[in-house]
Write a protein that holds these residues in place. Structure first.
Motif, PDB file in Angstrom:
ATOM      1  N   PRO A   9       0.863  -1.118  -0.020  1.00 24.27           N
ATOM      2  CA  PRO A   9       0.033   0.069   0.019  1.00 24.27           C
ATOM      3  C   PRO A   9       0.702   1.193  -0.120  1.00 24.27           C
ATOM      4  CG  PRO A   9      -0.668  -1.603   1.703  1.00 24.27           C
ATOM      5  CD  PRO A   9       0.473  -2.197   1.173  1.00 24.27           C
ATOM      6  N   ASN A  10       0.574   2.211  -1.031  1.00 27.45           N
ATOM      7  CA  ASN A  10       1.574   3.461  -1.270  1.00 27.45           C
ATOM      8  C   ASN A  10       0.711   4.633  -0.843  1.00 27.45           C
ATOM      9  OD1 ASN A  10       0.348   2.888  -3.349  1.00 27.45           O
ATOM     10  ND2 ASN A  10       2.071   3.409  -4.574  1.00 27.45           N
ATOM     11  N   PRO A  11       0.041   4.755   0.162  1.00 27.09           N
ATOM     12  CA  PRO A  11      -0.673   6.331   0.201  1.00 27.09           C
ATOM     13  C   PRO A  11       0.338   7.317   0.384  1.00 27.09           C
ATOM     14  CG  PRO A  11      -1.021   4.892   2.463  1.00 27.09           C
ATOM     15  CD  PRO A  11      -0.331   4.104   1.200  1.00 27.09           C
ATOM     16  N   PHE A  12      -0.035   8.347  -0.032  1.00 25.99           N
ATOM     17  CA  PHE A  12       1.002   9.469  -0.368  1.00 25.99           C
ATOM     18  C   PHE A  12       0.922  10.017   1.122  1.00 25.99           C
ATOM     19  CE2 PHE A  12      -0.643  10.167  -4.890  1.00 25.99           C
ATOM     20  CZ  PHE A  12       0.549   9.124  -5.106  1.00 25.99           C
ATOM     21  N   TYR A  13       1.923  10.829   1.578  1.00 27.19           N
ATOM     22  CA  TYR A  13       2.073  11.634   2.728  1.00 27.19           C
ATOM     23  C   TYR A  13       1.179  12.860   2.672  1.00 27.19           C
ATOM     24  CZ  TYR A  13       4.693  13.941   6.633  1.00 27.19           C
ATOM     25  OH  TYR A  13       4.861  14.592   7.765  1.00 27.19           O
ATOM     26  N   LYS A  14      -0.245  12.579   2.721  1.00 29.51           N
ATOM     27  CA  LYS A  14      -1.282  13.744   2.616  1.00 29.51           C
ATOM     28  C   LYS A  14      -2.571  12.998   3.459  1.00 29.51           C
ATOM     29  CE  LYS A  14      -0.226  14.580  -2.156  1.00 29.51           C
ATOM     30  NZ  LYS A  14      -0.111  16.004  -2.247  1.00 29.51           N
ATOM     31  N   SER A  15      -3.303  14.011   3.342  1.00 31.92           N
ATOM     32  CA  SER A  15      -4.654  13.504   4.195  1.00 31.92           C
ATOM     33  C   SER A  15      -5.264  12.584   3.384  1.00 31.92           C
ATOM     34  CB  SER A  15      -5.376  14.684   4.405  1.00 31.92           C
ATOM     35  OG  SER A  15      -5.969  15.157   3.217  1.00 31.92           O
ATOM     36  N   ILE A  16      -6.474  11.896   4.035  1.00 32.91           N
ATOM     37  CA  ILE A  16      -7.045  10.694   3.086  1.00 32.91           C
ATOM     38  C   ILE A  16      -7.898  11.555   1.951  1.00 32.91           C
ATOM     39  CG2 ILE A  16      -9.240   9.476   3.414  1.00 32.91           C
ATOM     40  CD1 ILE A  16      -8.306   8.926   6.339  1.00 32.91           C
ATOM     41  N   TYR A  17      -8.250  12.820   2.143  1.00 37.17           N
ATOM     42  CA  TYR A  17      -9.031  13.445   1.245  1.00 37.17           C
ATOM     43  C   TYR A  17      -7.970  13.830   0.257  1.00 37.17           C
ATOM     44  CZ  TYR A  17     -11.970  16.953  -1.150  1.00 37.17           C
ATOM     45  OH  TYR A  17     -12.559  17.877  -1.800  1.00 37.17           O
ATOM     46  N   ASP A  18      -6.864  14.261   0.265  1.00 34.94           N
ATOM     47  CA  ASP A  18      -5.993  14.637  -0.774  1.00 34.94           C
ATOM     48  C   ASP A  18      -5.422  13.451  -1.473  1.00 34.94           C
ATOM     49  OD1 ASP A  18      -6.428  17.319  -0.221  1.00 34.94           O
ATOM     50  OD2 ASP A  18      -4.724  17.744   1.181  1.00 34.94           O
ATOM     51  N   ASN A  19      -5.469  12.496  -0.866  1.00 30.11           N
ATOM     52  CA  ASN A  19      -4.831  11.182  -1.547  1.00 30.11           C
ATOM     53  C   ASN A  19      -5.938  10.840  -2.592  1.00 30.11           C
ATOM     54  OD1 ASN A  19      -2.657   9.134  -0.756  1.00 30.11           O
ATOM     55  ND2 ASN A  19      -3.154  10.154   1.209  1.00 30.11           N
ATOM     56  N   ILE A  20      -7.186  10.709  -2.497  1.00 29.58           N
ATOM     57  CA  ILE A  20      -8.083  10.538  -3.447  1.00 29.58           C
ATOM     58  C   ILE A  20      -8.338  11.464  -4.525  1.00 29.58           C
ATOM     59  CG2 ILE A  20     -10.389  10.062  -3.681  1.00 29.58           C
ATOM     60  CD1 ILE A  20      -9.200   7.921  -1.899  1.00 29.58           C
ATOM     61  N   ALA A  21      -7.975  13.029  -3.845  1.00 28.32           N
ATOM     62  CA  ALA A  21      -8.251  13.994  -4.880  1.00 28.32           C
ATOM     63  C   ALA A  21      -7.074  14.383  -5.614  1.00 28.32           C
ATOM     64  CB  ALA A  21      -8.704  15.475  -3.985  1.00 28.32           C
ATOM     65  N   PHE A  22      -5.975  13.721  -5.271  1.00 30.18           N
ATOM     66  CA  PHE A  22      -4.720  13.957  -6.038  1.00 30.18           C
ATOM     67  C   PHE A  22      -4.901  13.853  -7.633  1.00 30.18           C
ATOM     68  CE2 PHE A  22      -0.917  12.038  -7.929  1.00 30.18           C
ATOM     69  CZ  PHE A  22      -0.026  13.033  -7.880  1.00 30.18           C
ATOM     70  N   ALA A  23      -5.358  12.680  -8.038  1.00 31.38           N
ATOM     71  CA  ALA A  23      -5.124  12.606  -9.151  1.00 31.38           C
ATOM     72  C   ALA A  23      -6.346  13.454 -10.095  1.00 31.38           C
ATOM     73  CB  ALA A  23      -5.321  11.000  -9.529  1.00 31.38           C
ATOM     74  N   PRO A  24      -7.580  13.587  -9.644  1.00 30.38           N
ATOM     75  CA  PRO A  24      -8.545  14.146 -10.328  1.00 30.38           C
ATOM     76  C   PRO A  24      -7.892  15.896 -10.364  1.00 30.38           C
ATOM     77  CG  PRO A  24      -9.496  12.971  -8.749  1.00 30.38           C
ATOM     78  CD  PRO A  24      -8.025  12.771  -8.516  1.00 30.38           C
ATOM     79  N   ARG A  25      -7.315  16.058  -9.483  1.00 32.82           N
ATOM     80  CA  ARG A  25      -6.615  17.443  -9.426  1.00 32.82           C
ATOM     81  C   ARG A  25      -5.600  17.785 -10.371  1.00 32.82           C
ATOM     82  NH1 ARG A  25      -6.085  18.064  -2.984  1.00 32.82           N
ATOM     83  NH2 ARG A  25      -8.153  19.215  -2.586  1.00 32.82           N
TER      84      ARG A  25
END
Lengths: 301, 259
Positions: free
Chosen positions: B102-118
């Protein structure tokens, strides 16, 4: 090995004990040294206020520095020290972080083989050489470009920028390269470009490490004496411009320490300056620890 | 090669004579596989047999590896994406990937998901909120994290982190999801949870999963391909491949005689 020793080898338990005592003793010496230094500086530095009866406020906020005549205002030096520290860190940050990104992300072969060793070469150059180069190159350049004497905070900051670059650059490089590769793969698999990956994922994760690098660079800039003293102009007045001669805590200390009599007010005030320096380095170290522990609790939660 | 191809009208992804070389090492030999829409296909085989290499071809992740040469055709929705001028960023938007660790980014849960759409240009807060919620719901993680979207993703358990990574990939609304041993770093309970999640996601996505766990392939995959030494030995419906393997190398592997 002498026969006597070989015949009677230490038992494992004694060996353990010897090891433990030796290392503990080394640790104790280090702690003792640090506390002796702190005690010396604090006790001397406080004499200005306890023995000589000067007010702390006059020292911290006064702007007239003439120890021979009784003025003990250290604000010009405090401002000067902070100015060169902040400016040099500001100049170094983009270079150091850019170099770190280049070494880790863009061209590791060239970066690790050429760029990194070149940056590390800067560590080995003595301060006095930096000071000479500053005198020979930067001061005349400033004089020709902006007029005035060429001495001042800006010139000193430029020299400091180069001096703290290796510290900040190599620590930033470490911080960036310790970002797990999974983050990079994850970002790429989501269709991020290399720059988006570096900017949003890698730098974000390396941020605590990069901040630590910057603070350690600041600590170094704050404490650097010789090169700064050669270039800053050593005029103990409130700096009104980055281009006019100014002074820092360290430059006034190195200039004045040999010329005062122990126990006199003039000497005590210099110790008070040293106390300010010491307190600031403790603050820098505290900040580094705070960044570190905050980072750890976030990761361990 | 014994093959049971998927019906032509349901082909999401297909490879034709796919070969991969790392310098002189011929890592993948003439792989011809067809992945049907809304099915889970498992790739099984011993370590180093080329199945991960194959998987990473499908979203062009091998391209960044120096000295790696990929020959052959990779057809996504009928068009070859293994071309020099293919937009890899666009491909990866349609073909998502989940990794072994598992490689979640060093970000909040929200920002992890929103990363790619952004990154792909979605800036509208309401739209992002909606995407985050729907992705987390699809990954069966919403109930556990809805109250703490602003906290760091690294605080989640391993199984939750992996579901977050699945949600992160789903946020781009891909057609295909590639999973590279997604459960091998997880405990059995989290593994079962992810397996049932994948079975549910089948209705909306085409999935290709690399796994070392034969039971896992048996439990969730509609089709299974067996890789050996860079070659696809056998590809068939999972039940058929496991119960009546045609190639003796397949039956040897399934019965644990090697690999």
């Amino acid at each position: 090995m002498p026969k006597a020793l070989r015949r009677k080898p230490l038992g494992k338990r004694q060996l353990e004990l010897v090891g433990k005592i030796t290392t503990a003793a080394c640790g104790a010496v280090v702690i003792l040294l640090v506390f002796t230094i702190i005690f010396l500086v604090v006790s001397r530095g406080l004499r200005t206020f306890t023995v000589d009866g000067q007010s702390l406020w006059a020292f911290l906020s006064g702007t007239s520095w003439l120890p021979e005549g009784g003025g003990i205002g250290a604000l010009p030096m405090i401002v000067g020290s902070f100015a060169v520290t902040l400016l040099s860190t500001l100049f170094t940050a983009p270079l150091a972080i850019g170099a770190g990104i280049f070494i880790v992300e863009i061209s590791p072969r060239f970066g690790r083989r050429v760029l990194q060793p070149v940056i590390e070469l800067l560590v080995g150059i003595p301060s006095v050489v930096y000071g000479l180069i500053g005198l020979l190159v930067i001061v005349p350049f400033m004089r020709d470009t902006f007029g005035g004497t060429g001495y001042g905070i800006l010139s000193a900051s430029l020299v400091l920028m180069v001096m703290i670059l290796p510290t900040v650059a190599s620590l930033s490089t470490d911080a960036i390269s310790s970002v797990p590769d999974g983050y990079r793969l994850g970002a790429k698999s989501l269709g991020a470009t290399r720059w988006q990956m570096i900017h949003r994922v890698v730098l974000r994760s390396a941020l605590p490490g990069i901040l630590t690098a910057l603070v350690l660079g600041m600590a170094r800039a704050f404490g650097e004496a010789l090169a700064v003293q050669m270039i800053v102009g050593n005029s103990a007045v409130m700096p009104t411009s980055l281009l006019t001669p100014a002074s820092t805590l360290t430059s006034i200390l190195t200039m004045g320490m040999g010329n005062t009599v122990t126990g006199s007010l003039q000497n005590d005030v210099l110790w008070s300056l040293a106390l300010v320096l010491l307190a600031m380095s403790l603050v820098f170290i505290l900040i580094v620890h705070l960044i570190g522990s905050r980072n750890k609790t976030e990761a361990a939660q | 090669m014994p093959m049971q191809p998927a019906p032509t009208d349901r082909r999401a992804l297909q490879t034709e004579n796919l070969n991969v070389y790392y310098r002189d090492n011929h890592a993948l030999k003439d792989a011809n596989l067809i992945f049907a829409r809304n099915e889970i296909t498992a790739l099984i085989g011993a370590s180093g047999c080329g199945k991960s290499t194959f998987l990473r071809c499908l979203n062009l992740m091998n391209r960044q590896i120096p000295h790696c040469r990929i020959e052959g055709r990779i057809l996504f929705e009928g068009t070859d994406i293994n071309t020099a001028d293919e937009d890899v960023y666009k491909v990866r938007r349609h073909i998502g990937m989940v990794f072994q660790r598992p490689n979640p980014f060093y970000k909040s849960i929200y920002d992890n998901i929103a990363f790619a759409p952004r990154q792909h240009g979605i800036r509208d807060k309401a739209e992002l909120d909606e995407l985050v919620e729907s992705s987390l719901r699809q990954a069966a993680l919403w109930k556990e994290v809805s109250g703490k979207l602003d906290t760091t993703a690294l605080a989640l358990s391993g199984g939750q982190q992996q579901r977050l990574c699945i949600a992160r990939a789903l946020a781009l609304k891909p057609e295909v999801l590639l999973l590279d041993e997604p459960c091998s770093a997880l405990d059995p309970r989290s593994t079962r949870y992810i397996e049932s999640l994948l079975t549910e996601l089948k209705d909306a996505y085409t999935m290709v999963i690399v796994t070392h766990n034969l039971q896992q392939a048996w439990r969730i995959a509609d089709r299974t391909a067996f890789f050996l030494l860079g070659e696809v030995v056998e590809y068939n419906a999972t039940t058929a491949l496991f119960t009546e393997p045609v190639d003796t190398r397949t039956s040897d592997y399934l019965s644990g005689r090697f690999g």
